[in-house]
Scaffold this motif. Structure first.
Motif, short mmCIF file in Angstrom:
data_model
loop_
_atom_site.label_atom_id
_atom_site.label_comp_id
_atom_site.label_asym_id
_atom_site.label_seq_id
_atom_site.Cartn_x
_atom_site.Cartn_y
_atom_site.Cartn_z
N TYR A 59 0.80 -1.22 0.00
CA TYR A 59 0.00 0.00 0.00
C TYR A 59 0.84 1.28 0.00
O TYR A 59 0.48 2.25 -0.67
CB TYR A 59 -0.96 0.01 1.20
CG TYR A 59 -2.00 -1.07 1.13
CD1 TYR A 59 -3.01 -1.03 0.17
CD2 TYR A 59 -1.97 -2.15 2.00
CE1 TYR A 59 -3.97 -2.03 0.10
CE2 TYR A 59 -2.92 -3.16 1.94
CZ TYR A 59 -3.91 -3.10 0.98
OH TYR A 59 -4.84 -4.10 0.89
N LEU A 62 2.26 1.77 -3.52
CA LEU A 62 1.18 2.00 -4.47
C LEU A 62 0.59 3.39 -4.32
O LEU A 62 0.30 4.07 -5.32
CB LEU A 62 0.10 0.93 -4.29
CG LEU A 62 0.53 -0.50 -4.66
CD1 LEU A 62 -0.51 -1.51 -4.22
CD2 LEU A 62 0.80 -0.62 -6.15
N GLU A 63 0.42 3.84 -3.08
CA GLU A 63 -0.07 5.20 -2.85
C GLU A 63 0.95 6.23 -3.34
O GLU A 63 0.59 7.27 -3.89
CB GLU A 63 -0.37 5.40 -1.36
CG GLU A 63 -1.61 4.68 -0.87
CD GLU A 63 -2.89 5.22 -1.48
OE1 GLU A 63 -3.03 6.46 -1.54
OE2 GLU A 63 -3.75 4.42 -1.90
N LYS A 66 0.81 6.57 -7.13
CA LYS A 66 -0.34 7.36 -7.56
C LYS A 66 0.00 8.86 -7.60
O LYS A 66 -0.50 9.60 -8.44
CB LYS A 66 -1.51 7.14 -6.60
CG LYS A 66 -2.31 5.88 -6.86
CD LYS A 66 -3.31 5.62 -5.73
CE LYS A 66 -4.27 6.78 -5.55
NZ LYS A 66 -5.29 6.48 -4.49
N TYR A 93 -4.73 -1.51 -8.12
CA TYR A 93 -4.34 -0.10 -8.30
C TYR A 93 -4.11 0.26 -9.76
O TYR A 93 -4.07 1.43 -10.10
CB TYR A 93 -3.07 0.19 -7.50
CG TYR A 93 -3.30 0.64 -6.08
CD1 TYR A 93 -3.09 1.96 -5.71
CD2 TYR A 93 -3.72 -0.26 -5.10
CE1 TYR A 93 -3.28 2.37 -4.39
CE2 TYR A 93 -3.93 0.14 -3.80
CZ TYR A 93 -3.71 1.46 -3.44
OH TYR A 93 -3.91 1.86 -2.15
#
Length: 222
Positions: A59, A62-63, A66, A93
């Motif tokens: 996470y 992946l964040e 973004k 994602y």
């Protein structure tokens, strides 16, 4: 009297049930905006080829991806079970084209060439490294000159009331036990400064808050 450090396993999180429990915990932190994404960006890691050591369910990286569209991310994790889960999360994602995944042990040697990455980051894995100075030196080796690194982790001298607050947010006993074990294996700010002094890095800063430590640094010409 200073609380003595109790080393934790360096084999990563394995086993389907434990991996799923950890995924659930990290997902909740992500939903609450409690991951260290903004600290990584603040450290100057915003583009180019970037490495995340010990991504777990993924996470954090992946964040970060973004928010950093001009970057490519490589993951290195010791746990095959965690890598399988991270791949599933990456599919959700929709960023697989900017992601490379490898299995390996960061405490030995990073499987990458010298001066390969523009940035390196990791969160909540430092306390598991059997030889932290070796890993920090490996981070320095694979970074390009001018590249930044970020290491975030818990701290052993966490206030007992803060520890109770953190534990209260965990439902399962195994995760509560894991939190206690991880805090007992974590370092203090002064201990981290001593480790960095032994390393090849010359430019770094260590900050702390109620919940843990953040290490920011840059590779400079020797």
């Amino acid at each position: 009297m200073k609380k003595q450090r109790v080393p934790e396993t360096n084999h990563g999180i394995t086993g389907e049930m434990l991996v799923q429990d950890y995924d659930e915990m990290q997902k909740k932190l992500c939903e609450r905006g409690l991951l260290k994404t903004n600290e990584i960006i603040k450290s100057g890691i915003i583009e180019g080829e970037v490495l995340e050591i010990g991504p777990g369910p993924g996470y954090l990286g992946l964040e970060w991806l973004k928010k950093c569209s001009n970057a490519s991310l490589s993951w290195l994790d010791i746990s095959e079970d965690m890598i399988k889960l991270a791949k599933i999360n990456a599919e959700k994602y929709g960023v697989k084209e900017n992601l490379t995944i490898k299995m390996g042990d960061a405490t030995e040697q990073l499987p990458f060439s010298d001066c390969f990455f523009d940035g390196v980051f990791t969160a909540n894995s430092l306390h598991e490294w059997e030889n932290p100075v070796n890993v920090i030196n490996e981070i320095e080796r694979v970074l390009k000159v001018g590249g930044n690194f970020f290491i975030g982790d818990l701290k052993r001298n966490t206030n007992p009331l803060i520890f109770l607050l953190m534990k209260a947010n965990l439902k399962k006993q195994v995760m509560k036990q894991g939190l206690k074990s991880s805090i007992n294996a974590a370092y203090t700010k002064n201990e981290i400064l001593l480790l960095l002094k032994e390393s090849n890095f010359k430019t770094y800063e260590v900050t702390e808050n109620y919940f843990g430590l953040s290490i920011f640094g840059k590779k400079v010409d020797k």
